[in-house]
Scaffold this motif. Sequence first.
Motif, PDB file in Angstrom:
ATOM      1  N   LYS A   1     -22.442  43.242 -80.629  1.00  0.00           N
ATOM      2  CA  LYS A   1     -23.719  43.679 -81.569  1.00  0.00           C
ATOM      3  C   LYS A   1     -23.610  43.172 -83.112  1.00  0.00           C
ATOM      4  O   LYS A   1     -22.370  42.806 -83.298  1.00  0.00           O
TER       5      LYS A   1
ATOM      6  N   ASN B   1     -28.309  49.632 -81.731  1.00  0.00           N
ATOM      7  CA  ASN B   1     -28.255  48.854 -80.462  1.00  0.00           C
ATOM      8  C   ASN B   1     -28.008  47.296 -80.980  1.00  0.00           C
ATOM      9  O   ASN B   1     -27.929  46.469 -80.224  1.00  0.00           O
TER      10      ASN B   1
ATOM     11  N   GLY C   1     -21.051  46.220 -70.320  1.00  0.00           N
ATOM     12  CA  GLY C   1     -21.792  46.218 -71.349  1.00  0.00           C
ATOM     13  C   GLY C   1     -20.926  45.597 -72.678  1.00  0.00           C
ATOM     14  O   GLY C   1     -21.471  45.392 -73.477  1.00  0.00           O
ATOM     15  N   PHE C   2     -19.665  45.852 -72.653  1.00  0.00           N
ATOM     16  CA  PHE C   2     -18.899  45.848 -73.755  1.00  0.00           C
ATOM     17  C   PHE C   2     -18.926  44.063 -74.166  1.00  0.00           C
ATOM     18  O   PHE C   2     -18.448  43.895 -75.343  1.00  0.00           O
TER      19      PHE C   2
ATOM     20  N   SER D   1     -21.268  42.309 -74.425  1.00  0.00           N
ATOM     21  CA  SER D   1     -22.552  42.319 -75.358  1.00  0.00           C
ATOM     22  C   SER D   1     -22.337  42.536 -76.702  1.00  0.00           C
ATOM     23  O   SER D   1     -22.592  43.502 -77.264  1.00  0.00           O
TER      24      SER D   1
ATOM     25  N   SER E   1     -18.689  40.242 -84.859  1.00  0.00           N
ATOM     26  CA  SER E   1     -19.691  41.028 -85.425  1.00  0.00           C
ATOM     27  C   SER E   1     -19.255  41.397 -86.935  1.00  0.00           C
ATOM     28  O   SER E   1     -18.196  41.322 -87.235  1.00  0.00           O
TER      29      SER E   1
ATOM     30  N   TYR F   1     -15.102  43.342 -84.666  1.00  0.00           N
ATOM     31  CA  TYR F   1     -15.263  43.521 -83.197  1.00  0.00           C
ATOM     32  C   TYR F   1     -15.589  41.857 -82.925  1.00  0.00           C
ATOM     33  O   TYR F   1     -16.633  41.187 -83.532  1.00  0.00           O
TER      34      TYR F   1
ATOM     35  N   ARG G   1     -28.101  40.406 -81.521  1.00  0.00           N
ATOM     36  CA  ARG G   1     -26.750  40.592 -80.466  1.00  0.00           C
ATOM     37  C   ARG G   1     -27.004  39.864 -79.295  1.00  0.00           C
ATOM     38  O   ARG G   1     -27.820  39.144 -79.175  1.00  0.00           O
TER      39      ARG G   1
ATOM     40  N   ASN H   1     -24.943  55.443 -76.729  1.00  0.00           N
ATOM     41  CA  ASN H   1     -24.400  54.078 -76.607  1.00  0.00           C
ATOM     42  C   ASN H   1     -23.035  53.847 -77.102  1.00  0.00           C
ATOM     43  O   ASN H   1     -22.726  54.846 -77.884  1.00  0.00           O
ATOM     44  N   ASN H   2     -22.318  52.808 -77.271  1.00  0.00           N
ATOM     45  CA  ASN H   2     -21.165  52.443 -77.810  1.00  0.00           C
ATOM     46  C   ASN H   2     -21.340  51.465 -78.899  1.00  0.00           C
ATOM     47  O   ASN H   2     -22.182  50.402 -78.742  1.00  0.00           O
ATOM     48  N   PHE H   3     -21.123  51.955 -80.137  1.00  0.00           N
ATOM     49  CA  PHE H   3     -20.889  50.926 -81.420  1.00  0.00           C
ATOM     50  C   PHE H   3     -20.080  51.625 -82.148  1.00  0.00           C
ATOM     51  O   PHE H   3     -20.502  52.281 -83.183  1.00  0.00           O
ATOM     52  N   TYR H   4     -18.622  51.366 -81.857  1.00  0.00           N
ATOM     53  CA  TYR H   4     -17.695  51.810 -82.540  1.00  0.00           C
ATOM     54  C   TYR H   4     -17.508  51.735 -83.992  1.00  0.00           C
ATOM     55  O   TYR H   4     -16.855  52.609 -84.830  1.00  0.00           O
ATOM     56  N   GLU H   5     -18.089  50.825 -84.613  1.00  0.00           N
ATOM     57  CA  GLU H   5     -18.317  50.695 -86.051  1.00  0.00           C
ATOM     58  C   GLU H   5     -18.913  51.820 -86.707  1.00  0.00           C
ATOM     59  O   GLU H   5     -18.764  52.026 -88.016  1.00  0.00           O
TER      60      GLU H   5
HETATM   61  N1  MTE Z   1     -20.411  45.525 -80.506  1.00  0.00           N
HETATM   62  C1  MTE Z   1     -20.010  45.962 -81.632  1.00  0.00           C
HETATM   63  N2  MTE Z   1     -19.977  45.075 -82.662  1.00  0.00           N
HETATM   64  N3  MTE Z   1     -19.089  47.109 -81.506  1.00  0.00           N
HETATM   65  C2  MTE Z   1     -19.025  47.921 -80.419  1.00  0.00           C
HETATM   66  O1  MTE Z   1     -18.193  48.843 -80.552  1.00  0.00           O
HETATM   67  N4  MTE Z   1     -19.634  48.150 -77.906  1.00  0.00           N
HETATM   68  C3  MTE Z   1     -19.669  47.390 -76.726  1.00  0.00           C
HETATM   69  C4  MTE Z   1     -20.971  46.496 -76.703  1.00  0.00           C
HETATM   70  N5  MTE Z   1     -21.224  45.802 -78.114  1.00  0.00           N
HETATM   71  C5  MTE Z   1     -19.731  47.387 -79.246  1.00  0.00           C
HETATM   72  C6  MTE Z   1     -20.255  46.328 -79.345  1.00  0.00           C
HETATM   73  C7  MTE Z   1     -19.955  48.491 -75.691  1.00  0.00           C
HETATM   74  S1  MTE Z   1     -18.409  49.159 -75.309  1.00  0.00           S
HETATM   75  C8  MTE Z   1     -20.978  48.573 -75.126  1.00  0.00           C
HETATM   76  S2  MTE Z   1     -21.207  49.588 -73.562  1.00  0.00           S
HETATM   77  C9  MTE Z   1     -22.363  48.074 -75.350  1.00  0.00           C
HETATM   78  O2  MTE Z   1     -21.957  47.389 -76.822  1.00  0.00           O
HETATM   79  C10 MTE Z   1     -23.267  49.062 -75.574  1.00  0.00           C
HETATM   80  O3  MTE Z   1     -24.285  48.731 -76.370  1.00  0.00           O
HETATM   81  P1  MTE Z   1     -25.950  49.287 -75.998  1.00  0.00           P
HETATM   82  O4  MTE Z   1     -25.761  50.155 -74.914  1.00  0.00           O
HETATM   83  O5  MTE Z   1     -26.495  49.460 -77.088  1.00  0.00           O
HETATM   84  O6  MTE Z   1     -26.375  47.957 -75.236  1.00  0.00           O
END
Ligand code: MTE
Length: 320
Positions: free
Chosen positions: A237, A219, A232-233, A235, A171, A190, A224, A78-82
Motif C-alpha cells: 500500500k 486502503n 493479501g499481504f 499487495s 511503501s 513496508y 497500491r 483490514n491491515n495497514f500496520y503503519e
Molecule cells: N502495505 C503496507 N504498506 N503496510 C501493511 O501493513 N498490510 C498488508 C497489505 N499491504 C500492509 C500493506 C496486508 S497483511 C494485507 S492483508 C493487505 O494489505 C490488506 O489490505 P486491504 O484489505 O486494504 O486490501
Amino acid sequence: MRFIDKTLFPSDITPKTVFENRRSLIKAAAAGSFGAALAPWFSREALAATPEKLSATLNSAYSLKEETTPYKYVTTYNNFYEFGTDKADPAANAGSLQTRPWTISIEGLVKKPITLDIDALLKLAPMEERIYRMRCVEGWSMVIPWDGYPLSKLINKVEPLGSAKYVEFISLADRKQMPGLSSNVIDWPYREGLRMDEAMNPLTLLTFGLYGEVLPKQNGAPVRIVVPWKYGFKSAKSIVKIRFTEEMPKTSWNMFDAREYGFYSNVNPQVDHPRWSQATERRIGDAKGVFAPKIKTQMFNGYGDQVASMYAGMDLKKYY
Ligand code: MTE
C-alpha cells in the motif's frame, strides 16, 4: 501477523442493493442529474461522506460475477500496520496520511528511470474497474471492485533491462504521518516484491481506487498494488518506490518470520500456514458473521487459468 477476529452482526451489514442505490445516486449527482436540489438526506449523509470519484470502465473479462463485499467492511476491516495492528486501526488512524503531493520513483535496472507525480501516474493508462476475489493469509476473504490499470503499462514505459528479474515495491515510511511506525513490529519501510513475470501478468493491478472512488487512505492511498492470486499481504500500500532488481528482494513479512510468510505466497489450500490450515476461508460481510459457513479456498484463489503456467514445474510447498 496477529490473528484478530471480530464478530460481525447481521445489523452491521449494508445490503448490496442499498450500496448500489447509494452508488448510482452518487453517480447521478456527479453527472448533475439532480440539479442543485439534492435531497437533504443525500447531500448531508451520502455526499459529504463520499470521496472523490474515479471514472473507470468495468473490465468484465477480468471481473468475478460474485456478490461484492460491502464497502463498509472493505474500508474498516483490514491491515495497514503503519497505522496500527488492529483491524480497526487503519480506518481510525489513517486520516493523518497526506496523499498530495505524492511522487513515486521507478528505478533500478531500467533503461528509463522516472519520478512521476501521482496525477501523471493516474493518467498513464485508461482506468478499469475489476472485481477481484482477495484472500488474506489469516483465513478471511472479500470480493472487491478495484480501480486501476495493469502494472505492465508502467513497466513497459520504463523499459526494464534484461537483467531485471524482480520488482520491489516500497511503501511510505513517515513517522509524522504514520503513528504505527513508533512500533518496530515491522522493519520499516513496508516492502514487497514480485517476480518479473508476475508483475507483468495482466491480473496485477496498479490500483488507485475501489468501488469507483479514490482509495480511502486506510486502503493504501494514493497508489497500491493488487495481486489477487496471492495472499493479501503481497499487495503493498501507499507506494513511493518501485525498483527493478536482479536479486529476489527482501519482503517485510518474510523478514518478520520466513517460516510463516514466503516470497511467493500464492493462495494454496494444500499448503498450510505453520499455525493453521489454508483449506477454507470465511467471507467477510456474510450476514451470519462468525457462524457463516466456511467456503473452500481455491488454488491460486481461483485464478489458476491465468497464472498457473508461471509456476509449472515448481515445488509450491518449497516455494510457498
Ligand atoms: N502495505 C503496507 N504498506 N503496510 C501493511 O501493513 N498490510 C498488508 C497489505 N499491504 C500492509 C500493506 C496486508 S497483511 C494485507 S492483508 C493487505 O494489505 C490488506 O489490505 P486491504 O484489505 O486494504 O486490501
